[in-house]
Scaffold this active site. Structure first.
Site, PDB file in Angstrom:
ATOM      1  N   THR A  91     -15.554   6.960  -7.919  1.00 35.92           N
ATOM      2  CA  THR A  91     -16.653   7.597  -7.181  1.00 35.92           C
ATOM      3  C   THR A  91     -17.644   8.215  -8.140  1.00 35.92           C
ATOM      4  O   THR A  91     -17.286   8.601  -9.263  1.00 35.92           O
ATOM      5  CB  THR A  91     -16.117   8.701  -6.239  1.00 35.92           C
ATOM      6  N   THR A 138     -26.299  -3.116   3.977  1.00 34.61           N
ATOM      7  CA  THR A 138     -26.607  -1.693   3.957  1.00 34.61           C
ATOM      8  C   THR A 138     -27.616  -1.411   2.853  1.00 34.61           C
ATOM      9  O   THR A 138     -27.627  -2.086   1.821  1.00 34.61           O
ATOM     10  CB  THR A 138     -25.303  -0.874   3.785  1.00 34.61           C
ATOM     11  N   THR A 139     -28.499  -0.459   3.083  1.00 36.58           N
ATOM     12  CA  THR A 139     -29.503  -0.094   2.087  1.00 36.58           C
ATOM     13  C   THR A 139     -28.796   0.402   0.823  1.00 36.58           C
ATOM     14  O   THR A 139     -27.823   1.147   0.908  1.00 36.58           O
ATOM     15  CB  THR A 139     -30.426   1.001   2.641  1.00 36.58           C
ATOM     16  N   HIS A 167     -10.271  10.659  -7.929  1.00 34.36           N
ATOM     17  CA  HIS A 167     -10.038  12.050  -8.346  1.00 34.36           C
ATOM     18  C   HIS A 167      -9.721  12.146  -9.840  1.00 34.36           C
ATOM     19  O   HIS A 167      -9.203  13.158 -10.297  1.00 34.36           O
ATOM     20  CB  HIS A 167      -8.927  12.685  -7.511  1.00 34.36           C
ATOM     21  N   SER A 206      -5.025  13.259  -4.070  1.00 31.73           N
ATOM     22  CA  SER A 206      -5.816  14.485  -4.180  1.00 31.73           C
ATOM     23  C   SER A 206      -5.242  15.670  -3.434  1.00 31.73           C
ATOM     24  O   SER A 206      -5.612  16.800  -3.712  1.00 31.73           O
ATOM     25  CB  SER A 206      -7.234  14.224  -3.690  1.00 31.73           C
ATOM     26  N   THR A 225      -5.674  15.096   7.349  1.00 31.95           N
ATOM     27  CA  THR A 225      -5.853  14.971   5.903  1.00 31.95           C
ATOM     28  C   THR A 225      -4.514  15.122   5.175  1.00 31.95           C
ATOM     29  O   THR A 225      -4.261  14.460   4.176  1.00 31.95           O
ATOM     30  CB  THR A 225      -6.888  16.010   5.407  1.00 31.95           C
ATOM     31  N   SER A 251       0.825  -1.203   0.000  1.00 30.76           N
ATOM     32  CA  SER A 251       0.000   0.000   0.000  1.00 30.76           C
ATOM     33  C   SER A 251       0.861   1.256   0.000  1.00 30.76           C
ATOM     34  O   SER A 251       1.765   1.414   0.824  1.00 30.76           O
ATOM     35  CB  SER A 251      -0.891  -0.047   1.253  1.00 30.76           C
ATOM     36  N   LYS A 306       0.304  -6.596   5.543  1.00 25.49           N
ATOM     37  CA  LYS A 306       0.424  -5.415   4.688  1.00 25.49           C
ATOM     38  C   LYS A 306       1.853  -4.902   4.709  1.00 25.49           C
ATOM     39  O   LYS A 306       2.590  -5.097   5.672  1.00 25.49           O
ATOM     40  CB  LYS A 306      -0.554  -4.332   5.137  1.00 25.49           C
ATOM     41  N   LYS A 340     -17.821  12.962  -7.154  1.00 21.64           N
ATOM     42  CA  LYS A 340     -16.931  14.088  -7.461  1.00 21.64           C
ATOM     43  C   LYS A 340     -17.213  14.573  -8.895  1.00 21.64           C
ATOM     44  O   LYS A 340     -18.174  15.305  -9.093  1.00 21.64           O
ATOM     45  CB  LYS A 340     -15.481  13.673  -7.223  1.00 21.64           C
TER      46      LYS A 340
END
Lengths: 411, 411
Positions: free
Chosen positions: B249, B281-282, B221, B193, B367, B141, B160, B252
């Protein structure tokens, strides 16, 4: 065999295992029509279509087609566009999100509420973040808690104790065995959705007081439907003020999408500030937030809808019981009929759909324990007496046709 | 102090810590107006309102206000109602979900795609499920991978290895040090990003071939914005076929909400069958799926919009550079200006908002790494030359006013 072929083989064998156990899930492709819930069009893989009645949805009150919800969504879409455009922190907080949070805080009589993209992520993010805020936290978790709670509790490897389902004596033993000074939290549900049974909220709150523990309740299968303003079973039982953190969904009785917690202002602020699952994800579309807020607001007063749902559930249970079908009845709105075998369960579901236009998904492991596979019906205010008749006749017919066991009738 | 008081104190101290470090996040409450993006109304806590320009949104192309997206959403809302009413397995699979998945599979030229409620949960659920499918899997990763990938990789405690950012030599060392027979996966992003730099896709694919590893790329992104059909940087560089799993996604550049993976049919089937974050999950509201599908479809051909975004980004970077502002330029559409201190960063952001109507959220730890706090601008096709002028003047003004450093101008 090359390594790449081994990857493919491993993935295939994981899928084969599900086929062998009869629990490979086939998604039924449907299209509900606004204004005609619970009717829907079923589209087969070959493209042909048949009209069916949905009997397994979680849009428990039909709010997904309610005019106040749709009007709010159309209006927000028209006013502000499609997505929110960012995470809550980076341009994705809108007036719609703030209004929804205010509506939910008011619903639960808490200082604050915090919305997430789903109740799954609300559970996962909150329960995995609490040990960061309260170092040494021990979480006491009901063994039948939802997958999202289990995932959240396990995520950061914090201390956990699993108590037997609804067993407050076992919970007491576990609490008593730990250091009295250790921070503690009891996590449980108000309604366990697969059996439809209630959690012992008052007894758990008493234990929490006795052992200085925080309380965390998942009310996703109760919000909108229980309590005079639809705040859930804790509201109905006058216990809401004794719960520290309430988790709820906007995707079931409220008919839209999203999840939340309601708690003290400080707690919501801390989760907001520390939970990666809250921070690093795009916020709900404003139109979704607007629809959810309209639904929550509406159900604060529409007691008729709640009464009608409970009445329909009682009628369905009484009629299935009268035929000797093995139903579970804990007095909630959920009506499970135990089949006990994944292959039979799937077959019954297929026959109901094909021959009777009744759509009820088979519920298999890991959603329920092996050997308790079931059909789970969710009658709603929008299921008419005629639909109810149709379902009851179909079940009677199939039970005879397949020579399935009936319970002894104790009339 | 009682235990309950200790809980409150612990939660308060977690919040105080953020205030002390100057990185407590204050959400800016805005309301964008359809048809007038990137303009929005900023609502202060006291209720007063000011018109502002959003410069930090991730609705990179303004698709959140595009007529084809809004028409599709209104239409689906009208036809089928608000929410989906269930998980994908239990009544929550609709024709809208199937169409969106088909659109995405076609976009990435893969056999299948699987949609999730967010790209966050798509990463988390997929990366945490892969070790169940491929026992002994080692995940390599990039150290700057998004929080959702890190959470997914950590979740089940699988093996990992973290390689230094974009450092393929380091990645090679790590791959070479492990058992050649062990299943391996390399997880990275096409555009990071926060710096706006590109991942070395081709070099990583070469290493994956050499060491028989699977490849997992996060293109959140990039989708919609790069490649002749908007499938991302891997498409632009002719490398899409060499990636095993693509994550993207819909929230965005596509302007709506939700996330997905695109991969082989078997892989999507296995993730669908084993990932709790997908199963329990719905599903997305049909209207959201419809809007996203319309957006994906539209951006398969609207190259003008992509070109315009790149042009605006180039212009903004050139002008900020010309004033000696410390910007990072890796040739992508993202324009970060380094401030390097959380308190200054917040002050600059506040002044831009209050004095110039420029909304750009300060980006602080976690972030970005501490000491690299920044303002991050996202110019789009809907930012006009006049808005660009206004932003440049505001930055020039503030940099002088605050006596901030400028880079030496190398003309």
């Amino acid at each position: 065999m090359t390594q790449k072929a081994r990857y493919t083989a491993a993935v295939e064998s994981a899928i084969d295992k599900l086929h062998e156990e009869g629990r490979y899930r086939t998604f039924i492709d449907i299209e509900r029509h606004r204004g005609q819930f619970p009717h829907a069009m079923w589209r087969r893989p070959d493209g042909t279509e048949t009209e069916i009645t949905v009997w397994c949805g979680n849009d428990y009150l039909g709010m997904g087609q309610h005019p106040v919800v749709l009007a709010a969504m159309h209006e927000a879409l028209e006013a502000t566009g499609a997505g929110s455009g960012g995470t809550r922190n980076i341009s994705g907080t809108t007036v719609y999100h703030k209004r929804l949070e205010a509506e939910l805080a008011d619903l639960h009589r808490k200082e604050a509420a915090l919305i997430f993209t789903s109740a799954y992520i609300a559970n996962d993010a909150t329960l995995s973040t609490l040990p960061k805020l309260l170092p040494g936290l021990i979480i006491y978790s009901d063994e039948l808690n939802h997958a999202s709670m289990i995932e959240g509790i396990r995520r950061n490897g914090g201390a956990k104790r699993v108590f037997r389902h609804n067993d407050v004596e076992h919970l007491r033993e576990l609490l008593a065995a730990d250091d009295p000074a250790a921070p503690k939290l009891i996590a449980f549900e108000s309604i366990y959705s697969m059996d439809g049974d209630f959690g012992p909220i008052e007894a758990i709150c008493d234990l929490a007081d006795e052992f200085d523990a925080l309380t965390y309740i998942d009310e996703v299968h109760a919000v909108g439907m229980y309590g005079p303003r639809g705040a859930g079973v804790a509201e109905r039982d006058g216990l809401m003020g004794r719960i520290d953190i309430i988790n709820g969904t906007l995707a079931k009785a409220y008919g839209v999408m999203g999840g939340y917690i309601a708690s003290s202002a400080k707690m919501c602020d801390a989760i907001r500030s520390y939970a990666p699952g809250f921070i690093f994800t795009t916020s709900l579309p404003p139109a979704v937030a607007a629809g959810a807020a309209a639904s929550v607001r509406h159900l604060k007063t529409d007691q008729d809808l709640r009464d009608k749902q409970q009445r329909h559930a009682r009628i369905l249970k009484a009629r299935l019981k009268a035929m000797g079908l093995p139903i579970i009845d804990h007095g909630s709105h959920i009506v499970p009929v135990i089949v006990g075998d994944p292959v039979h369960c799937k077959q019954l579901s297929d026959m109901l759909l094909e021959d009777f236009g009744v759509y009820v998904q088979p519920i298999n492991f890991p959603t329920v324990p092996r050997g308790t596979e079931r059909l789970r019906f969710t009658p709603s205010p929008v299921h008419s007496p005629e639909m109810l008749d149709g379902l009851v006749r179909a079940m009677d017919n199939l039970w005879s046709q397949c020579a399935l066991n009936r319970q002894e009738l104790t009339a």
